[in-house]
Scaffold this motif. Sequence first.
Motif, mmCIF file in Angstrom:
data_model
loop_
_atom_site.group_PDB
_atom_site.id
_atom_site.type_symbol
_atom_site.label_atom_id
_atom_site.label_comp_id
_atom_site.label_asym_id
_atom_site.label_seq_id
_atom_site.Cartn_x
_atom_site.Cartn_y
_atom_site.Cartn_z
ATOM 1 N N LEU A 229 0.928 -0.902 0.235
ATOM 2 C CA LEU A 229 0.183 0.201 -0.300
ATOM 3 C C LEU A 229 0.517 1.450 0.295
ATOM 4 N N ILE A 230 2.162 1.237 0.706
ATOM 5 C CA ILE A 230 2.612 2.219 0.415
ATOM 6 C C ILE A 230 3.866 2.910 -0.535
ATOM 7 N N ARG A 231 3.797 0.942 -1.543
ATOM 8 C CA ARG A 231 4.590 1.579 -2.390
ATOM 9 C C ARG A 231 3.737 2.714 -3.430
ATOM 10 N N ASN A 232 2.708 1.557 -3.313
ATOM 11 C CA ASN A 232 1.802 2.320 -4.872
ATOM 12 C C ASN A 232 0.838 3.869 -4.107
ATOM 13 N N ASN B 84 -0.423 6.683 4.415
ATOM 14 C CA ASN B 84 0.227 7.332 6.159
ATOM 15 C C ASN B 84 -0.448 6.396 7.315
ATOM 16 N N ARG B 85 -1.605 6.244 7.026
ATOM 17 C CA ARG B 85 -2.179 4.776 7.821
ATOM 18 C C ARG B 85 -1.017 3.928 8.357
ATOM 19 N N SER B 86 -0.919 3.186 6.611
ATOM 20 C CA SER B 86 -0.013 2.401 6.447
ATOM 21 C C SER B 86 1.131 2.309 7.020
ATOM 22 N N ARG B 87 1.946 3.598 7.056
ATOM 23 C CA ARG B 87 3.144 3.863 7.838
ATOM 24 C C ARG B 87 3.039 3.050 9.324
ATOM 25 N N GLU B 88 1.941 3.673 9.634
ATOM 26 C CA GLU B 88 1.217 3.850 11.019
ATOM 27 C C GLU B 88 1.795 2.530 11.598
ATOM 28 N N LEU B 89 0.787 2.411 10.868
ATOM 29 C CA LEU B 89 0.725 0.183 10.901
ATOM 30 C C LEU B 89 1.655 -0.696 11.118
ATOM 31 N N LEU B 90 2.129 -0.238 9.612
ATOM 32 C CA LEU B 90 3.894 -0.924 9.464
ATOM 33 C C LEU B 90 4.961 -0.672 11.041
ATOM 34 N N HIS B 91 4.739 0.841 11.188
ATOM 35 C CA HIS B 91 5.574 1.021 12.400
ATOM 36 C C HIS B 91 5.061 0.194 13.303
ATOM 37 N N LYS B 92 3.798 0.244 14.575
ATOM 38 C CA LYS B 92 3.817 -0.434 15.106
ATOM 39 C C LYS B 92 3.864 -2.262 15.608
ATOM 40 N N ILE C 111 0.565 -11.956 23.684
ATOM 41 C CA ILE C 111 -0.682 -12.523 23.159
ATOM 42 C C ILE C 111 -1.771 -11.114 22.935
ATOM 43 N N ASP C 112 -1.896 -10.376 24.269
ATOM 44 C CA ASP C 112 -2.709 -9.406 23.566
ATOM 45 C C ASP C 112 -1.784 -7.913 23.531
ATOM 46 N N GLU C 113 -1.096 -8.033 23.661
ATOM 47 C CA GLU C 113 -0.300 -7.048 22.875
ATOM 48 C C GLU C 113 -0.449 -6.846 20.878
ATOM 49 N N ALA C 114 -0.601 -8.326 21.128
ATOM 50 C CA ALA C 114 -0.655 -8.676 19.121
ATOM 51 C C ALA C 114 -1.906 -8.839 18.620
ATOM 52 N N MET C 115 -2.443 -9.398 19.402
ATOM 53 C CA MET C 115 -3.883 -9.590 19.207
ATOM 54 C C MET C 115 -4.500 -8.075 18.748
ATOM 55 N N SER C 116 -4.369 -7.089 19.613
ATOM 56 C CA SER C 116 -4.899 -5.835 19.752
ATOM 57 C C SER C 116 -4.225 -5.619 18.442
ATOM 58 N N LEU C 117 -3.015 -5.534 17.468
ATOM 59 C CA LEU C 117 -2.750 -4.713 16.915
ATOM 60 C C LEU C 117 -3.250 -5.474 15.227
ATOM 61 N N ILE C 118 -3.307 -7.560 15.354
ATOM 62 C CA ILE C 118 -4.160 -7.556 14.531
ATOM 63 C C ILE C 118 -5.187 -7.585 14.126
ATOM 64 N N ASP C 119 -6.445 -7.103 15.310
ATOM 65 C CA ASP C 119 -7.427 -6.642 14.655
ATOM 66 C C ASP C 119 -7.486 -5.450 14.301
ATOM 67 N N GLU C 120 -6.526 -4.695 14.828
ATOM 68 C CA GLU C 120 -6.513 -2.820 14.417
ATOM 69 C C GLU C 120 -6.479 -3.237 13.360
ATOM 70 N N CYS C 121 -5.037 -3.764 12.426
ATOM 71 C CA CYS C 121 -4.418 -3.926 11.389
ATOM 72 C C CYS C 121 -6.000 -4.441 10.521
#
Length: 219
Positions: free
Chosen positions: A141-144, A152-160, A187-197
């Motif tokens: 998404l960032i490349r395209n 911008n949102r893709s960069r933010e999530l990729l950084h996380k 587990i809690d941290e990873a799952m929260s980010l996965i759901d956000e993405c």
Amino acid sequence: MMITVDMFLLNLIMNKSKNASLVDFMKCIVRSNGIYMNKYNDIDQTSKNEICSHIYNNYIVKTSDLIENCQTRIAIFKSKLPISCYTNFRDALFHFYKMNKSTTEIDVYTQAFAISEHLSRASTDATNSIFSYISSILEGLIRNNVSEGTTNRSRELLHKVKEVQLLKRLKGMMMFDANLCVVNSSIDEAMSLIDECCKFFVENHLESIISSDKNENRS
């Protein structure tokens, strides 16, 4: 009167907090320099039952829930979890069975550490397999440069994503942090980010990009 290892450790793990780890109660064995540690010391059934119940309810069940949740999330990417998630969970159950059959202190704690290792591997493999797809899509998404907001949102999530993966690696490198408490916090941290993405992908109707990325990974 000398306090037995099993009663000392049981008091520590049960009364410290719900996040008490295996390392917490194993450290006292290290500090004792073997004075109280004897592989022939029997552990009483009540103490063993308390430890087994604690590990089963707080770690085995939670890791099982994680794998089930990850199966649902990775289906979004038209894929499946690696077999290592299931084999490591199976091996954890095998060591839990052996722990239930153990009669000495050293055997119970040895099996507990083996359970910790396999559950950590299972949860790490499950979350990392999803993060690999998420990272690939976000980088595309960032490349395209679909739109400024999406980029911008893709960069933010990729950084996380990279930050979470880095922290997981660092925790894995530290022997004294390689414990069951890490499993729960990661587990809690990873799952929260996965759901956000995943929410970001669905809300922005990126299913076609996900499908094309999946096909590119196969080729």
